[in-house]
Design an enzyme around this catalytic site. Sequence first.
Site, short mmCIF file in Angstrom:
data_model
loop_
_atom_site.label_atom_id
_atom_site.label_comp_id
_atom_site.label_asym_id
_atom_site.label_seq_id
_atom_site.Cartn_x
_atom_site.Cartn_y
_atom_site.Cartn_z
N GLU A 441 0.77 -1.16 -0.21
CA GLU A 441 0.08 -0.14 0.03
C GLU A 441 0.69 0.96 0.15
O GLU A 441 0.50 2.43 0.80
CB GLU A 441 -0.95 -0.04 1.28
C1 LIG Z 1 3.06 -9.71 0.44
C2 LIG Z 1 2.83 -8.64 -0.73
C3 LIG Z 1 1.27 -8.14 -1.02
C4 LIG Z 1 0.93 -7.43 -1.96
N1 LIG Z 1 0.00 -6.98 -2.39
C5 LIG Z 1 -0.43 -6.33 -3.41
C6 LIG Z 1 -1.53 -6.22 -4.10
O1 LIG Z 1 -2.52 -7.12 -3.57
N2 LIG Z 1 -1.76 -5.42 -5.10
C7 LIG Z 1 -0.82 -4.88 -5.55
O2 LIG Z 1 -1.23 -4.04 -6.57
N3 LIG Z 1 0.46 -4.83 -5.10
C8 LIG Z 1 0.69 -5.57 -4.02
N4 LIG Z 1 1.97 -5.73 -3.34
C9 LIG Z 1 2.97 -4.61 -4.14
C10 LIG Z 1 3.59 -3.63 -3.16
O3 LIG Z 1 2.32 -2.61 -3.24
C11 LIG Z 1 4.59 -3.23 -3.65
O4 LIG Z 1 5.66 -4.09 -3.46
C12 LIG Z 1 5.27 -1.73 -3.12
O5 LIG Z 1 4.16 -0.95 -3.32
C13 LIG Z 1 6.62 -1.37 -3.51
O6 LIG Z 1 6.88 -1.45 -4.83
P1 LIG Z 1 7.97 -2.45 -5.21
O7 LIG Z 1 8.15 -3.60 -4.48
O8 LIG Z 1 8.19 -2.38 -6.67
O9 LIG Z 1 9.40 -1.64 -4.81
P2 LIG Z 1 10.00 -0.38 -5.57
O10 LIG Z 1 8.89 0.81 -6.00
O11 LIG Z 1 10.87 -0.52 -6.43
O12 LIG Z 1 10.80 0.54 -4.28
C14 LIG Z 1 11.98 -0.16 -3.91
C15 LIG Z 1 12.84 0.99 -2.82
O13 LIG Z 1 12.96 2.43 -3.34
C16 LIG Z 1 12.04 3.10 -2.56
N5 LIG Z 1 11.38 4.23 -3.64
C17 LIG Z 1 10.98 3.90 -4.69
N6 LIG Z 1 10.47 4.99 -5.29
C18 LIG Z 1 10.86 6.19 -4.40
C19 LIG Z 1 10.77 7.53 -4.56
N7 LIG Z 1 10.14 8.21 -5.41
N8 LIG Z 1 11.18 8.39 -3.50
C20 LIG Z 1 11.81 7.62 -2.43
N9 LIG Z 1 12.01 6.50 -2.06
C21 LIG Z 1 11.35 5.49 -3.39
C22 LIG Z 1 10.95 2.58 -1.96
O14 LIG Z 1 10.48 3.04 -0.77
C23 LIG Z 1 11.46 1.13 -1.55
O15 LIG Z 1 12.40 1.24 -0.34
C24 LIG Z 1 2.12 -6.73 -2.51
C25 LIG Z 1 3.76 -6.87 -2.19
C26 LIG Z 1 3.81 -7.88 -1.32
C27 LIG Z 1 5.46 -8.11 -0.88
#
Ligand SMILES: Cc1cc2nc3c(=O)[nH]c(=O)nc-3n(C[C@H](O)[C@H](O)[C@H](O)COP(=O)(O)OP(=O)(O)OC[C@H]3O[C@@H](n4cnc5c(N)ncnc54)[C@H](O)[C@@H]3O)c2cc1C
Length: 592
Positions: A441
């Site tokens: 989220e």
């Molecule tokens: C168990 C689980 C359940 C989930 N359920 C759902 C679901 O039901 N539906 C769905 O759509 N998604 C779901 N997700 C996805 C989840 O919402 C994302 O993993 C999350 O939003 C982060 O995206 P990412 O993993 O690609 O990380 P990234 O976006 O690659 O981020 C990596 C790091 O970089 C930082 N970062 C990225 N951009 C910025 C910025 N602009 N400024 C500062 N820091 C930044 C982040 O804070 C993080 O620390 C789920 C994930 C998991 C692991």
Amino acid sequence: MPGYKAPLDDIRFLLHDVFKLEEFCAEFPAFEDVDTDTVNAILEEAAKLCEQVLAPIDASGDTDGAKRVDGGVQAASGFAQAYKAFSEGAWGALGGDPEYGGMGMPKTLVSAVEEMVQGSNMAFGLAPMLTAGACLAIQAHGSDQLKQLYLPKMYSGEWTGAMDLTEAHAGTDLGLMRTKAVPNGDGSYEISGTKIFITWGEHDMTENIVHLVLAKLPDAPKGSRGISLFLVPKFLPGDASELGERNNVHCGSIEHKMGIHGSPTCVMNFDGAKGWLIGEPNQGLACMFTMMNYERLVVGIQGIGVAESSYQTARDYALDRLQGRAPQGPLNPEQIADPIIVHPDVRRMLMEMKALNEASRAFYFYVARWLDTAKYAEDEGQRKIAGERVALLTPVAKSFMTDRALEVCVTGQQVLGGHGYIAEWGQDQKVRDVRITQIYEGTNGVQAMDLIGRKTVAAKGALMSSYIAEMREDLALAKDAGIDQSIADRFAEVVQCLEATTQFIVESSEPELSGAVAVDYLDMTGYVAFAHMWIMMLNVCTGQIASRVGIQGGKLSTANFYFAKVLPTISALEAKIKAGAASILSLESTQF
Ligand SMILES: Cc1cc2nc3c(=O)[nH]c(=O)nc-3n(C[C@H](O)[C@H](O)[C@H](O)COP(=O)(O)OP(=O)(O)OC[C@H]3O[C@@H](n4cnc5c(N)ncnc54)[C@H](O)[C@@H]3O)c2cc1C
């Protein structure tokens, strides 16, 4: 392993005494039927479900997990029966729109039920949580036809919902997504693409699953302004919501992960699946925001739910485990040793858990009450103020509550020593489960950027000023009620510190400052917000209420602990923020 006990006394104290739910509901025509008996009956029935049905399958859900079977997903054992019990109790309808079979209860009350569900079994709780979120988006932005077809089935628990946003290369930055939606010419769309990490994206608990999918229309503007929202069911319903053809949406695999093993995290493939637009073209993110404030608050509630459960285990263990003697001499001379609760360091841990949890619980009720006002107030001005307060505090509720919840759960493990690390007592599961709340989220770092950027700097500090004014009004009321002068003075100081720090950030010309201090600023806001909750609780701890919760429930002592031992963290946060961005940015990327 000890069982989960719904914290009904504290919930009732907050709902009836602090937030005066009945008086609040009387102001809104939508809630005219909400009276004390109804509220108490709902709380008690929810507690029974959570203690007797959901908690007993929490640990087995963790060890069994959801499984891939014949191209589908089999829920952990007992989960389908529990979902049936949940649905038969009409719990999925509690906050739903009465026009489509919902019960229309205020979020302030629904939140309490959410805490119990999430606290007793977070992996299970994700299914109703995502269903409720999907319902909110459909209800706010869907056509009448979509509402008629889907909402009654989702409120009744016959169908669940899933939110399909994330793609392998598009997590935080959803503008990068590639999933496409092509019009079929008959009002429907053909959706193609792959989503990852979709919670409860596939399972066998219900006959149908309703996916809310973000995708791009042909010729959509680049980036986040070109995203639209679509409803894509697993089975296409007929005119009377009867199940029809299987749609082209399938689960490719499920993830192996750290916790919430009972909740399947799915790769979902959309191969020309049939879907329908929700809201206007290219307004998908705006539509999602309607439910984001609710969803993010529930993620915070997941945090306190699990943290409460960890506290209960730690408290019971500390009262029972015999090790060493009290510093003042044996308190339990007839036994081989004293219970570890006599040791000041064990008490420190329990007090930290209790002080943070009780403030966290108060805070979600506080935010939920603003959510209700923003949605149901008749006066437009009132709705606007409430909407702004919700906008300001949603990232705090999501991040601060979940960051503290992980700390509480780790502390809860520590209280049990080695017995907290092994699986038998379940403290390890709580740490593993609650960890995800800091990530999904919107990561907590990104929430902090939202608070400091859009909600504070872009608004020139106005939303925070209005919040601070409310805190000062509540302090004046609490002083009139005779709260301890030193607590009142301490609260005035930290509010002043938050105000000055906000001004420092808003006036800064250092371009990297916001990103560099965002988490510290969110934490400062959170600690002051929790202090505000303690002031509101102390304000009503007089007379009869004081003898019920103030002394017996330890509210006064716990408040003293919060102000003496937790709140001083503010000074460190202030120093970190004032130190600016330079030390964070001084290394070249190649030096890491
Ligand atoms: C168990 C689980 C359940 C989930 N359920 C759902 C679901 O039901 N539906 C769905 O759509 N998604 C779901 N997700 C996805 C989840 O919402 C994302 O993993 C999350 O939003 C982060 O995206 P990412 O993993 O690609 O990380 P990234 O976006 O690659 O981020 C990596 C790091 O970089 C930082 N970062 C990225 N951009 C910025 C910025 N602009 N400024 C500062 N820091 C930044 C982040 O804070 C993080 O620390 C789920 C994930 C998991 C692991």
